[in-house]
Design an enzyme around this catalytic site. Structure first.
Site, PDB file in Angstrom:
ATOM      1  CB  VAL A  11      22.744  86.972  49.920  1.00 35.98           C
ATOM      2  CG1 VAL A  11      22.207  87.543  48.622  1.00 35.98           C
ATOM      3  CG2 VAL A  11      23.172  85.521  49.723  1.00 35.98           C
ATOM      4  CG  ASN A 214      23.165  75.757  45.748  1.00 33.30           C
ATOM      5  OD1 ASN A 214      24.210  76.044  45.181  1.00 33.30           O
ATOM      6  ND2 ASN A 214      22.602  76.562  46.630  1.00 33.30           N
ATOM      7  CG  LEU A 256      34.594  66.020  40.096  1.00 42.53           C
ATOM      8  CD1 LEU A 256      35.360  65.444  38.915  1.00 42.53           C
ATOM      9  CD2 LEU A 256      33.255  65.281  40.232  1.00 42.53           C
ATOM     10  CB  CYS A 266      23.752  77.008  50.098  1.00 44.80           C
ATOM     11  SG  CYS A 266      23.699  78.787  50.282  1.00 44.80           S
TER      12      CYS A 266
HETATM   13  C1  UDX Z   1      27.392  77.055  47.838  1.00 44.24           C
HETATM   14  C2  UDX Z   1      27.451  77.240  46.308  1.00 44.24           C
HETATM   15  O1  UDX Z   1      28.763  76.937  45.833  1.00 44.24           O
HETATM   16  C3  UDX Z   1      27.064  78.669  45.937  1.00 44.24           C
HETATM   17  O2  UDX Z   1      27.036  78.803  44.526  1.00 44.24           O
HETATM   18  C4  UDX Z   1      25.704  78.981  46.519  1.00 44.24           C
HETATM   19  O3  UDX Z   1      25.364  80.307  46.269  1.00 44.24           O
HETATM   20  C5  UDX Z   1      25.686  78.728  48.027  1.00 44.24           C
HETATM   21  O4  UDX Z   1      26.100  77.397  48.300  1.00 44.24           O
HETATM   22  P1  UDX Z   1      28.928  77.673  49.950  1.00 44.24           P
HETATM   23  O5  UDX Z   1      27.861  77.037  50.788  1.00 44.24           O
HETATM   24  O6  UDX Z   1      29.491  78.981  50.363  1.00 44.24           O
HETATM   25  O7  UDX Z   1      28.376  77.900  48.449  1.00 44.24           O
HETATM   26  O8  UDX Z   1      30.130  76.644  49.884  1.00 44.24           O
HETATM   27  P2  UDX Z   1      30.904  75.739  48.816  1.00 44.24           P
HETATM   28  O9  UDX Z   1      32.260  76.281  48.642  1.00 44.24           O
HETATM   29  O10 UDX Z   1      30.107  75.517  47.597  1.00 44.24           O
HETATM   30  O11 UDX Z   1      31.052  74.377  49.653  1.00 44.24           O
HETATM   31  C6  UDX Z   1      29.931  73.694  50.179  1.00 44.24           C
HETATM   32  C7  UDX Z   1      30.335  72.425  50.922  1.00 44.24           C
HETATM   33  O12 UDX Z   1      30.752  71.423  50.009  1.00 44.24           O
HETATM   34  C8  UDX Z   1      31.496  72.587  51.902  1.00 44.24           C
HETATM   35  O13 UDX Z   1      31.212  71.862  53.090  1.00 44.24           O
HETATM   36  C9  UDX Z   1      32.684  71.987  51.165  1.00 44.24           C
HETATM   37  O14 UDX Z   1      33.670  71.505  52.047  1.00 44.24           O
HETATM   38  C10 UDX Z   1      32.000  70.868  50.402  1.00 44.24           C
HETATM   39  N1  UDX Z   1      32.721  70.467  49.180  1.00 44.24           N
HETATM   40  C11 UDX Z   1      32.873  71.347  48.145  1.00 44.24           C
HETATM   41  C12 UDX Z   1      33.219  69.168  49.070  1.00 44.24           C
HETATM   42  O15 UDX Z   1      33.078  68.352  49.997  1.00 44.24           O
HETATM   43  N2  UDX Z   1      33.842  68.800  47.904  1.00 44.24           N
HETATM   44  C13 UDX Z   1      33.996  69.635  46.858  1.00 44.24           C
HETATM   45  O16 UDX Z   1      34.567  69.205  45.832  1.00 44.24           O
HETATM   46  C14 UDX Z   1      33.512  70.948  46.984  1.00 44.24           C
END
Ligand code: UDX
Length: 437
Positions: A11, A214, A256, A266
């Site tokens: 960040v 989140n 989804l 996060c």
């Molecule tokens: C997340 C939030 O999106 C962001 O707004 C916040 O600031 C920090 O946390 P990030 O951790 O970088 O960001 O990843 P993100 O792309 O959101 O994915 C998080 C996890 O969810 C990953 O393991 C991803 O594979 C999983 N995911 C995401 C799913 O399993 N299904 C989905 O539909 C979307």
């Protein structure tokens, strides 16, 4: 305009580079001397597309500076942003010692009006503690200097951090003074020129928004994973279900996608911390407890499918993992499903061959040489009894299945991200298992 940003993690570094890109003079501060020296050479400690180039350019053009000492730049700046880590404590609550250290330091060295902005994800009530810590230091020094605190949670995603920061859906700012509001407006206006979407709130609400956002996203994922598992049992296709429900504008199509569980720095941490905050207030967050429990189960879903396929006898089998990072376009393995899967495979007596386009070094750092680090995707599948796809990297989307099939001992694919088409896989001669289809 000059600001300081403390903490050169994801960040802090991305914010620093992006503010500098807009013409703000930014000093990024970190206590880690080695990290600061590396940054001055343009060596970025994280993998984030486009970031190294942006950091180096702004550093060379004199808008981005690096320092190990906040006190050296504090007299020059209008605002100090705190973007230090808030790792989970043993009990799941956020550890605020870094955040409060920064506040104490600000109080020790400030000598004019400042806005002190917390960008780290911190529980409700932290801004009040930051304020108290600064005041405590000013009182010790017998100084009467005005300051404001503000809360400005960051929503950027790893892998698309620059894009997210440069054109955010919205910016959330919690303030309690007109001064702070004006300063934050000035800083963020360039990012939102034609459509100013800064949402100003009171400070506790801004702190809450980050956790609620989140947690809501994590809830969608766990909900879909639960639905996917049920789809398998009743013979439905979760992809069709996802499209069917996502086209309702009240639901929307994003986040989804079922898979082998969410990870990262996060979601797991913030869900735990919100459960903890609620618990401290005597309120059990039942939905979030279930979100977490479903995710723990989901991280084992590929291993369980594999184990069932081999009737519980995995001893001596060679298993390939494509993907180690918690998601594509990052080398981050925090809370990654791969770590859980590798542990289970090794305990079951498997030999594990892994490949990831970015996270090989990170994996070696975490688990050493207990697995074989492959040269490429095909080396990873040599002699393998099953291929497990854990991360949706583009590099895995269109392999030569002919080469993969010939290299494997037994052509079986367990797809944890539903990136392949079941009929294509069958046509290519594979037994294919995915999530909820
Ligand atoms: C997340 C939030 O999106 C962001 O707004 C916040 O600031 C920090 O946390 P990030 O951790 O970088 O960001 O990843 P993100 O792309 O959101 O994915 C998080 C996890 O969810 C990953 O393991 C991803 O594979 C999983 N995911 C995401 C799913 O399993 N299904 C989905 O539909 C979307």
């Amino acid at each position: 305009m000059k600001i300081a940003i403390v903490g050169t993690g994801y960040v802090g570094l991305v914010s620093g580079a992006c503010f500098a890109e807009m013409g703000v003079e930014v000093t990024c501060v970190d206590i880690n001397q080695e990290k600061i020296e590396q940054l001055k050479k343009g060596i970025i400690p994280i993998y984030e597309p486009g970031l190294d180039e942006m950091v180096l350019r702004n550093y060379r053009e004199g808008r981005l500076h690096f320092s190990t000492q906040l006190r050296d730049c504090i007299s020059d700046v209008e605002a100090v942003f705190s973007a230090v880590g808030t790792p989970p404590d043993e009990d799941g609550s956020a550890d605020l010692s870094y955040v409060l250290n920064v506040a104490h330091e600000v109080g020790q060295y400030m000598n004019h009006y400042l806005v002190v902005v917390t960008k780290s994800t911190v529980p409700v009530g932290t801004a009040a503690r930051v304020k108290a810590a600064i005041q405590e230091e000013l009182d010790k020094r017998g100084k009467n200097i005005e300051f404001d605190v503000a809360s400005n949670p960051e929503f950027l995603k790893e892998g698309s951090a620059i894009k997210d920061f440069m054109s955010p859906d919205r910016v959330v700012v919690g303030v309690e003074s007109e001064h702070a509001r004006e300063l934050m407006t000035k800083l963020y206006r360039p990012f939102l020129l034609n459509n100013f979407r800064v949402i100003f709130t009171d400070i506790p609400s801004a702190e809450m928004i980050k956790y609620a956002a989140n947690s809501m996203l994590a809830t969608r994922i766990s909900f879909m994973n639960d639905i996917a598992n049920l789809c398998e049992l009743v013979g439905a296709d979760v992809n069709a279900v996802r499209k069917g429900i996502g086209s309702d504008t009240r639901i929307g199509s994003k986040f989804l996608y079922p898979g082998c569980g969410y990870g990262g720095s996060c979601f797991p941490k913030d869900v735990k911390a919100l459960i903890k905050t609620a618990e401290q207030k005597g309120y059990p967050m039942k939905v979030l407890q279930a979100v977490e429990a479903v995710n723990e189960i989901q991280k084992n879903v590929l291993f369980n499918k594999l184990n069932a396929y081999y009737n519980g006898d995995l001893q001596g089998k060679t298993i390939t993992l494509w993907g180690l990072a918690f998601k594509a376009e990052t080398d981050d393995m925090r809370e990654a499903t791969s770590l859980v899967t590798i542990k289970k495979l090794l305990e079951a007596g498997c030999k594990v061959r892994v490949y990831d386009p970015a996270a090989m070094n990170e994996c070696r750092r975490r688990i050493g040489d207990s697995v074989y680090y492959a040269q490429d995707i095909y080396d990873a599948t040599l002699g393998s009894d099953a291929l497990l796809l854990l991360t949706e990297w583009k590099q895995f989307r269109l392999p030569s299945w002919e080469v993969v099939r010939r290299s494997m001992n037994r052509p079986i694919v367990f797809d944890g991200r539903n990136i392949y088409d079941p009929s294509d896989m069958q046509a290519a001669g594979f037994e294919y298992f995915s999530i909820g289809r």
